[in-house]
Design an enzyme around this catalytic site. Structure first.
Site, short mmCIF file in Angstrom:
data_model
loop_
_atom_site.label_atom_id
_atom_site.label_comp_id
_atom_site.label_asym_id
_atom_site.label_seq_id
_atom_site.Cartn_x
_atom_site.Cartn_y
_atom_site.Cartn_z
N ASN A 58 -6.23 4.83 -1.57
CA ASN A 58 -6.99 6.08 -1.74
C ASN A 58 -6.94 6.67 -3.14
OD1 ASN A 58 -4.28 6.74 -1.30
ND2 ASN A 58 -4.80 8.73 -0.45
N GLU A 63 8.61 12.29 -6.32
CA GLU A 63 7.89 11.59 -7.37
C GLU A 63 7.40 12.60 -8.40
OE1 GLU A 63 5.84 7.93 -6.18
OE2 GLU A 63 5.22 9.08 -4.45
N CYS A 121 -3.57 12.09 1.32
CA CYS A 121 -2.44 12.43 2.21
C CYS A 121 -2.16 13.92 2.16
CB CYS A 121 -1.21 11.59 1.88
SG CYS A 121 -0.86 11.50 0.15
N GLU A 158 6.26 7.59 0.39
CA GLU A 158 5.33 8.69 0.61
C GLU A 158 4.38 8.22 1.70
OE1 GLU A 158 5.62 11.61 -0.37
OE2 GLU A 158 6.96 11.36 -2.07
#
Ligand code: ADP
Length: 476
Positions: A147, A457, A279, A245
């Site tokens: 994505n 992150e 997400c 993630e």
């Protein structure tokens, strides 16, 4: 034919795949090789050999490489943005923005190479000093989803290299084009052979080869819950450091005192832009009773007016779904929502355009309840479920009643409610009067509960994952 970059060379493979444009299936973006387990083994070997010297490289060497990569990404953002939009289906402006962000991430981590500070403390014992420093972990496997085909690779590769690690990068099979273009830039950035390796290929081949090999010290993964959770078990049982993630089912609360325009903008942006394939998308819209009917009526009007079409056309606001299986999943959830008793207010249909692609109209469900699958599970498409709340406390309880905890948001003009929400929402990221999706690159990114595992992150917090701490005692 686009090849893999292993040990400082472009390497062919017997297996190949075509990269298709989801806006126009007659447009083949390119042909890309698929790595075998032997290719992965060669990449791991090269990275292991390169690592001792690279781990002692100077900050200036690392700065120069990262700065070169960042500058070229920024200079070529239009061209690479077009490639990204073509292979993934997000609109051209979104794709150009993503490439620019990848460039900025490399620039940020170029700067971080110069700011690697430690700590120096007196010991509790006489005549001793203690130094606390950070060292690279070693060889890092990087596995990314489709994505964000260039931003997610950038936010993993840049810190990995900045802190002195060697990299094996495995992009999603669906979108090898942007990953290959990034790797091609990295191949010219002056890194020694083996420091960075690209292994495009199937997850089921490359993933296990990385996870099972003792020469790989750490794995950072962004992708689906099922794959990530299995990888976690396999990697942790081998004592590897892991960062995951995974999904989100991000709530966005609209309170009675919200500015209606802001609430609608945030909802449409958060739920439907990038075709809902983020997400951090807000797929659960929790709306307080008093504003509910006005909000829903206006949302349906604006959602129906969104222009869905070819990602590269200037009038398009919502591009196609990325591939056939994701489209099938979106349609399946529309059917599930209807079976569960929610009411489909608009959208949720496959659309025909003058090119053959995976076009789908953004869908709004009303009268959804928090126990329905459309309100609990990540759909990863432009499907929003509206859940009605009695008051703020009820809205907060609904928002927290989910296994995920990535992003979240609230639209209100009350400082008191906003302050309470920021503290009590169980999510890694929270937004007040701004959409749940869309984050900065210089601050931490990550979630709680089922959304994430391991250190955050991005920003300076990335060093937690990409370094190990050493405590050194010296008797003067
Ligand atoms: P998404 O649908 O978001 O891409 P996936 O979990 O299917 O989520 O894919 C994320 C990444 O994980 C992709 O690069 C994919 O190829 C890879 N992958 C798939 N299967 C495995 C596996 N068994 N081990 C490691 N990585 C895998």
């Amino acid at each position: 034919m686009h090849k893999n970059w292993i040990a400082g060379e472009w390497v062919a493979s017997q297996n190949t795949q075509q990269n298709l444009n989801p806006s126009d299936l007659s447009d083949i973006v390119g042909e890309y090789v698929r790595a075998s387990a032997a290719d992965v083994d060669a990449a791991i070997g090269a990275a292991s050999q390169a690592w001792p010297a690279w781990s002692l490289s100077t900050p200036q060497q690392r700065f120069d490489a990262l700065d070169f990569i960042g500058s070229e990404l920024l200079a070529r953002k239009e061209e690479l943005g077009e490639l990204l939009a073509r292979e993934e289906g997000k609109t051209r402006p979104e794709a150009i923005g993503e490439v620019a962000r990848a460039g900025q991430i490399f620039k940020f981590f170029a700067g971080e190479t110069l700011r690697a500070a430690g700590e120096f403390l007196p010991s509790v014992r006489p005549g001793l000093n203690v130094e606390i420093t950070r060292e690279p972990i070693g060889v890092v496997g990087i596995i990314t989803p489709w994505n964000f085909p260039i931003a997610i690779p950038a936010w993993k590769i840049a810190p990995a290299l900045a802190y002195g690690n060697c990299v094996i990068f495995k992009p999603a099979d669906l979108v090898p084009g942007s990953a290959w273009a990034l790797a091609e830039i990295i191949s010219r950035s002056g890194l020694p052979a083996g420091v960075f390796n690209l292994v495009m290929g199937r997850g089921s081949v490359v993933g296990p080869a990385l996870v099972e090999d003792p020469r790989v010290h750490a794995i950072t993964f962004t992708g689906s819950v099922g794959t990530g959770n299995q990888l976690l078990i396999d990697a942790v049982s081998r004592h590897k450091k892991v960062q995951l993630e995974l999904g989100g089912k991000n709530p966005f609360i609209v309170l009675d005192d919200a500015d209606l325009e802001v609430a609608l903008d945030c909802t449409i942006q958060g739920a439907f832009y990038s075709t809902g394939q983020r997400c951090t998308a807000s797929s659960r819209i929790i709306v307080e009773r008093g504003i509910h009917d006005r909000f829903v009526e206006e949302l349906a009007k604006r959602t129906s007016a969104l222009r869905v079409g070819h990602a590269l056309r200037s009038e398009t606001q919502i591009g196609p779904v990325a591939d056939a299986s994701q489209l099938e999943q979106d349609m399946e959830y529309v059917a599930i929502g209807q079976r569960e008793g929610a009411q489909l207010l608009c959208g949720g249909e496959r659309l025909q355009r003058d090119t053959e692609g995976f076009f789908f109209s953004p869908a709004v469900f009303v009268n959804a309840t928090n126990d329905m699958r459309i309100a609990r599970e990540e759909i990863f498409g432009p499907v929003a479920a509206i859940v009605r709340a009695d008051d703020y406390d009820h809205a907060l309880a609904l928002a927290n009643d989910n296994e995920f905890g990535l992003s979240s948001g609230i639209c209100t003009q009350s400082l008191k409610r906003a302050t309470h929400f920021k503290r009590h929402i169980q999510a890694g990221m929270t937004m007040v009067n701004v959409a749940t999706a869309g984050v900065d690159y210089h601050v931490p990114f990550g979630g709680r509960k089922g959304s994430s595992y391991g250190p955050r992150e991005q920003g300076r917090y990335a060093q937690e994952f990409f370094t190990v701490v050493k405590t050194a005692y010296t008797a003067a």
